[in-house]
Motif scaffolding. Structure first.
Motif, PDB file in Angstrom:
ATOM      1  N   THR A  40      33.340  -8.898   5.841  1.00 26.80           N
ATOM      2  CA  THR A  40      31.888  -8.723   5.877  1.00 26.80           C
ATOM      3  C   THR A  40      31.381  -9.403   7.137  1.00 26.80           C
ATOM      4  O   THR A  40      31.411 -10.627   7.240  1.00 26.80           O
ATOM      5  N   THR A  41      30.966  -8.583   8.104  1.00 22.34           N
ATOM      6  CA  THR A  41      30.520  -9.116   9.392  1.00 22.34           C
ATOM      7  C   THR A  41      29.066  -8.780   9.705  1.00 22.34           C
ATOM      8  O   THR A  41      28.436  -9.468  10.495  1.00 22.34           O
ATOM      9  N   HIS A  42      28.549  -7.713   9.102  1.00 19.03           N
ATOM     10  CA  HIS A  42      27.183  -7.249   9.367  1.00 19.03           C
ATOM     11  C   HIS A  42      26.470  -7.069   8.027  1.00 19.03           C
ATOM     12  O   HIS A  42      26.919  -6.299   7.182  1.00 19.03           O
ATOM     13  N   VAL A  43      25.354  -7.770   7.854  1.00 22.69           N
ATOM     14  CA  VAL A  43      24.647  -7.777   6.575  1.00 22.69           C
ATOM     15  C   VAL A  43      23.161  -7.520   6.779  1.00 22.69           C
ATOM     16  O   VAL A  43      22.559  -8.030   7.730  1.00 22.69           O
ATOM     17  N   ARG A  44      22.589  -6.733   5.873  1.00 20.61           N
ATOM     18  CA  ARG A  44      21.130  -6.561   5.797  1.00 20.61           C
ATOM     19  C   ARG A  44      20.668  -7.334   4.574  1.00 20.61           C
ATOM     20  O   ARG A  44      21.240  -7.204   3.495  1.00 20.61           O
ATOM     21  N   LEU A  45      19.632  -8.107   4.749  1.00 18.87           N
ATOM     22  CA  LEU A  45      19.127  -8.984   3.703  1.00 18.87           C
ATOM     23  C   LEU A  45      17.677  -8.641   3.408  1.00 18.87           C
ATOM     24  O   LEU A  45      16.847  -8.573   4.317  1.00 18.87           O
ATOM     25  N   ARG A  46      17.385  -8.416   2.129  1.00 18.77           N
ATOM     26  CA  ARG A  46      16.006  -8.240   1.664  1.00 18.77           C
ATOM     27  C   ARG A  46      15.742  -9.368   0.682  1.00 18.77           C
ATOM     28  O   ARG A  46      16.416  -9.475  -0.332  1.00 18.77           O
ATOM     29  N   ILE A  47      14.776 -10.206   1.022  1.00 14.35           N
ATOM     30  CA  ILE A  47      14.516 -11.389   0.204  1.00 14.35           C
ATOM     31  C   ILE A  47      13.011 -11.623   0.065  1.00 14.35           C
ATOM     32  O   ILE A  47      12.267 -11.482   1.032  1.00 14.35           O
ATOM     33  N   THR A  48      12.606 -11.965  -1.145  1.00 16.23           N
ATOM     34  CA  THR A  48      11.220 -12.341  -1.431  1.00 16.23           C
ATOM     35  C   THR A  48      11.256 -13.721  -2.064  1.00 16.23           C
ATOM     36  O   THR A  48      11.980 -13.941  -3.029  1.00 16.23           O
ATOM     37  N   SER A  49      10.472 -14.652  -1.495  1.00 13.72           N
ATOM     38  CA  SER A  49      10.466 -16.016  -1.996  1.00 13.72           C
ATOM     39  C   SER A  49       9.122 -16.684  -1.746  1.00 13.72           C
ATOM     40  O   SER A  49       8.536 -16.539  -0.660  1.00 13.72           O
ATOM     41  N   ALA A  50       8.668 -17.442  -2.715  1.00 13.88           N
ATOM     42  CA  ALA A  50       7.450 -18.235  -2.550  1.00 13.88           C
ATOM     43  C   ALA A  50       7.630 -19.283  -1.453  1.00 13.88           C
ATOM     44  O   ALA A  50       6.649 -19.728  -0.841  1.00 13.88           O
ATOM     45  N   ALA A  51       8.861 -19.646  -1.165  1.00 11.79           N
ATOM     46  CA  ALA A  51       9.147 -20.644  -0.123  1.00 11.79           C
ATOM     47  C   ALA A  51       8.714 -20.170   1.264  1.00 11.79           C
ATOM     48  O   ALA A  51       8.567 -20.981   2.176  1.00 11.79           O
ATOM     49  N   PHE A  52       8.493 -18.866   1.424  1.00 12.61           N
ATOM     50  CA  PHE A  52       8.104 -18.322   2.724  1.00 12.61           C
ATOM     51  C   PHE A  52       6.585 -18.283   2.924  1.00 12.61           C
ATOM     52  O   PHE A  52       6.117 -17.965   4.015  1.00 12.61           O
ATOM     53  N   ALA A  53       5.834 -18.607   1.896  1.00 14.78           N
ATOM     54  CA  ALA A  53       4.371 -18.564   1.981  1.00 14.78           C
ATOM     55  C   ALA A  53       3.874 -19.487   3.089  1.00 14.78           C
ATOM     56  O   ALA A  53       4.297 -20.639   3.195  1.00 14.78           O
ATOM     57  N   GLY A  54       2.990 -18.963   3.919  1.00 16.80           N
ATOM     58  CA  GLY A  54       2.391 -19.755   4.987  1.00 16.80           C
ATOM     59  C   GLY A  54       3.271 -19.949   6.206  1.00 16.80           C
ATOM     60  O   GLY A  54       2.856 -20.600   7.158  1.00 16.80           O
ATOM     61  N   LYS A  55       4.478 -19.390   6.188  1.00 14.51           N
ATOM     62  CA  LYS A  55       5.392 -19.534   7.326  1.00 14.51           C
ATOM     63  C   LYS A  55       5.353 -18.278   8.196  1.00 14.51           C
ATOM     64  O   LYS A  55       5.166 -17.163   7.703  1.00 14.51           O
ATOM     65  N   SER A  56       5.535 -18.473   9.480  1.00 12.21           N
ATOM     66  CA  SER A  56       5.591 -17.336  10.393  1.00 12.21           C
ATOM     67  C   SER A  56       6.937 -16.621  10.231  1.00 12.21           C
ATOM     68  O   SER A  56       7.886 -17.164   9.655  1.00 12.21           O
ATOM     69  N   ARG A  57       7.005 -15.429  10.756  1.00 17.91           N
ATOM     70  CA  ARG A  57       8.258 -14.666  10.711  1.00 17.91           C
ATOM     71  C   ARG A  57       9.400 -15.445  11.375  1.00 17.91           C
ATOM     72  O   ARG A  57      10.509 -15.485  10.860  1.00 17.91           O
ATOM     73  N   VAL A  58       9.110 -16.065  12.488  1.00 14.32           N
ATOM     74  CA  VAL A  58      10.122 -16.849  13.204  1.00 14.32           C
ATOM     75  C   VAL A  58      10.596 -18.027  12.347  1.00 14.32           C
ATOM     76  O   VAL A  58      11.795 -18.302  12.255  1.00 14.32           O
ATOM     77  N   GLU A  59       9.674 -18.719  11.695  1.00 13.16           N
ATOM     78  CA  GLU A  59      10.041 -19.847  10.828  1.00 13.16           C
ATOM     79  C   GLU A  59      10.925 -19.390   9.665  1.00 13.16           C
ATOM     80  O   GLU A  59      11.906 -20.057   9.329  1.00 13.16           O
ATOM     81  N   VAL A  60      10.589 -18.252   9.077  1.00 11.28           N
ATOM     82  CA  VAL A  60      11.385 -17.725   7.966  1.00 11.28           C
ATOM     83  C   VAL A  60      12.789 -17.365   8.448  1.00 11.28           C
ATOM     84  O   VAL A  60      13.785 -17.730   7.832  1.00 11.28           O
ATOM     85  N   HIS A  61      12.874 -16.674   9.565  1.00 10.58           N
ATOM     86  CA  HIS A  61      14.180 -16.270  10.088  1.00 10.58           C
ATOM     87  C   HIS A  61      15.030 -17.487  10.448  1.00 10.58           C
ATOM     88  O   HIS A  61      16.237 -17.503  10.184  1.00 10.58           O
TER      89      HIS A  61
END
Length: 86
Positions: A40-61
């Protein structure tokens, strides 16, 4: 434990997601950089989390990549992240 199982375990521990989908897309990258047959070398991730609230896309990544640092050290080459707060 497989790479996919390890990713799920790490992300669950780090972010307690309400939704999580880990898709192995390695076979779509056969012969490309970072691809290794049977791994497994290439993965697509779909995630929903309250931990991401208020964070920018860059911060989440950055947070997701940090949580998966060991996976990258052990052969994960590419990660496509689709993240939502919730």
């Amino acid at each position: 434990m497989s790479m996919k199982e390890s990713i799920i375990e790490r992300l669950t521990a780090a972010f307690r997601p309400s939704a999580l989908e880990v898709i192995d897309e390695s076979d779509q990258h056969a012969g490309h950089g970072g691809w290794r047959e049977g791994q497994t070398t290439h993965v697509r991730l779909r995630i929903t989390s309250a931990a991401f609230a208020g964070k920018s896309r860059v911060e989440v990544h950055r947070a997701v990549n940090a949580a998966l640092a060991d996976a990258f050290a052990n052969g994960l080459h590419a990660l496509a992240i689709e993240a939502k707060a919730g």
